[in-house]
Design a protein around this motif. Sequence first.
Motif, mmCIF file in Angstrom:
data_model
loop_
_atom_site.group_PDB
_atom_site.id
_atom_site.type_symbol
_atom_site.label_atom_id
_atom_site.label_comp_id
_atom_site.label_asym_id
_atom_site.label_seq_id
_atom_site.Cartn_x
_atom_site.Cartn_y
_atom_site.Cartn_z
ATOM 1 N N GLN A 74 0.591 -3.974 4.074
ATOM 2 C CA GLN A 74 -0.569 -4.178 4.963
ATOM 3 C C GLN A 74 -0.709 -5.676 5.217
ATOM 4 O OE1 GLN A 74 -4.786 -2.511 4.283
ATOM 5 N NE2 GLN A 74 -4.947 -4.668 3.697
ATOM 6 N N LYS A 88 -3.105 -8.547 6.999
ATOM 7 C CA LYS A 88 -4.494 -8.662 7.472
ATOM 8 C C LYS A 88 -4.837 -10.103 7.724
ATOM 9 C CE LYS A 88 -9.198 -7.160 6.253
ATOM 10 N NZ LYS A 88 -10.022 -6.509 5.222
ATOM 11 N N VAL A 122 0.849 -1.195 0.000
ATOM 12 C CA VAL A 122 0.000 0.000 0.000
ATOM 13 C C VAL A 122 0.885 1.245 0.000
ATOM 14 C CG1 VAL A 122 -1.956 -1.106 1.151
ATOM 15 C CG2 VAL A 122 -0.151 -0.052 2.525
ATOM 16 N N LYS A 148 7.775 -1.488 12.768
ATOM 17 C CA LYS A 148 6.781 -0.437 12.597
ATOM 18 C C LYS A 148 7.188 0.534 11.478
ATOM 19 C CE LYS A 148 8.703 2.866 15.931
ATOM 20 N NZ LYS A 148 8.463 3.626 17.169
ATOM 21 N N ILE A 149 6.206 1.302 11.015
ATOM 22 C CA ILE A 149 6.439 2.357 10.031
ATOM 23 C C ILE A 149 7.182 3.513 10.720
ATOM 24 C CG2 ILE A 149 5.360 3.929 8.383
ATOM 25 C CD1 ILE A 149 4.899 0.992 7.741
ATOM 26 N N ILE A 207 5.541 0.127 2.153
ATOM 27 C CA ILE A 207 4.632 -0.296 3.229
ATOM 28 C C ILE A 207 3.873 -1.564 2.826
ATOM 29 C CG2 ILE A 207 2.656 0.383 4.647
ATOM 30 C CD1 ILE A 207 3.417 3.285 4.111
ATOM 31 N N PHE A 255 0.330 -2.521 9.760
ATOM 32 C CA PHE A 255 1.166 -2.039 8.661
ATOM 33 C C PHE A 255 2.624 -2.124 9.088
ATOM 34 C CE2 PHE A 255 -2.953 -0.087 8.297
ATOM 35 C CZ PHE A 255 -3.246 -0.179 6.950
ATOM 36 N N ASP A 304 7.018 -1.948 7.796
ATOM 37 C CA ASP A 304 8.017 -1.458 6.851
ATOM 38 C C ASP A 304 8.528 -2.656 6.052
ATOM 39 O OD1 ASP A 304 10.383 -0.588 5.578
ATOM 40 O OD2 ASP A 304 10.703 0.943 7.126
ATOM 41 N N SER A 305 8.275 -2.668 4.768
ATOM 42 C CA SER A 305 8.630 -3.804 3.920
ATOM 43 C C SER A 305 10.134 -4.067 3.901
ATOM 44 C CB SER A 305 8.136 -3.543 2.484
ATOM 45 O OG SER A 305 8.494 -4.600 1.636
ATOM 46 N N SER A 323 -0.177 4.164 1.598
ATOM 47 C CA SER A 323 -0.430 4.900 2.834
ATOM 48 C C SER A 323 -0.944 3.935 3.889
ATOM 49 C CB SER A 323 -1.454 6.015 2.608
ATOM 50 O OG SER A 323 -2.698 5.469 2.187
ATOM 51 N N TYR A 324 -0.993 4.396 5.123
ATOM 52 C CA TYR A 324 -1.431 3.497 6.186
ATOM 53 C C TYR A 324 -2.268 4.246 7.212
ATOM 54 C CZ TYR A 324 2.155 5.501 9.241
ATOM 55 O OH TYR A 324 2.900 6.349 10.023
#
Length: 440
Positions: A434, A436, A340, A424-425, A432, A353, A355-356, A342-343
């Motif tokens: 997501q 789920k 994504v 974390k972001i 980013i 969310f 940090d990739s 945005s988060y």
Amino acid sequence: MLTQFSEHIATNFPYLKDKKLLVAISGGIDSVVLTELLYKLDYNISLAHCNFQLRGLASNQDEAFVNALAGKLQLSIVTKKFNTKAFAKKEKLSIQLAARELRYNWFAFLLQEYKFDYLLTAHHADDNLETFLINLSRGTGLDGLLGIPEQNQNSIRPLLPFSRNQIEQYAKANNITWREDSSNSETKYIRNKLRHDVIPALKEINPQFLEAFSNTILNLKETQKIVANSVNTIKQKVIVSEKKGIVKLDIEALYKIPHSNAYLYELLKEYNFTAWNDIYKLLTAQSGKFVLSNTHRILKDRKHLLVSPIDCNSEPNFYSVDSLQKSIRTDSFEFSVTPVSSYSTKINSNMVFIDSDKINWPLTIRKWQEGDYFYPFGMQGKKKLSKFFKDKKLSVIEKENCWVLTSDAAIVWVIGYRLDERFKISESTTSILQLKISEK
């Protein structure tokens, strides 16, 4: 008897007149009389006969007899041969239980395949008494003393108010022929022993014993309605929640109820438990103690009893997620990974969310293990999962069902509970993901 039967069935089962009915017929007097009565009253009936191949030539002669009867009455009939002994050996059942399972599984198939509305069987008042005594001899609750129900879903027993003596008199008066099953005279089976030894003695003591028994059953059924009413009221006070197949009972609320063991039995009887004394002891046992039935577990967890199904399908404790996968589906949940731009900062236990660039593929989803630790989001320092669960006051079952997402050996997400601070972001994040989870 024809008039009595006609009035009984018209009063209690008026909807049968326009329905397609399947009659279970063995060739014995009870099922033959039931067939003759329904035929004379012009019901839309077909016959079904099971040949269990347990009595050699006699079993085949029974089949020939019912085929001849169907031909005489111009009724359609289906018959089936079963290798009952082989089935009983394979399934580790008694011959009687094996025959019962084969019979009713086949009847269920016929009802669905040929669109029959109801199955009619020839159980009568003496059968009802025998069932009552069998249950009584084995130990039972109120439900076990109610006898055979006149209707159970789409199975109906229209002869239940009539005695074996009435059926025999009707058959003889109307020159009805039937087949005698020689095994009915043997007393090695508990039902036959009751039929030939116990019940005649009871009828000798009281010639009206069967009528008295029928009145007792009616009284017990009325009592059961009162009990069911009371149990429903108690249920509202004792059951805290019913989620995901897990029933949570408040022990303190149970203690406040007079005769709590009796109510506990009524609340839990549908879960096939038999070790009731052990269950009652759970109320004062230490947390972690449990009792099993063949389908469920009841567990003492601090101030609650937790009833959960035993999962017969062992689900893997490990899943791998590579960088090309969008989602995976398991027996318990669906997990998705979505890039994504945005988060959201809004807390959502089922979506986080990350940090990739801080992860290494493939990711792993696994059950948590003793010794696992992570760095809870928003906190400094690490924390053991066992301590985290204790602080969250999770039940034993909730802990057993907890999954973690890992990158290499590091926990990224305690799924459904908390993200790890390390993933974390941040202000430097450029990519980013997501994550789920959707529970089934």
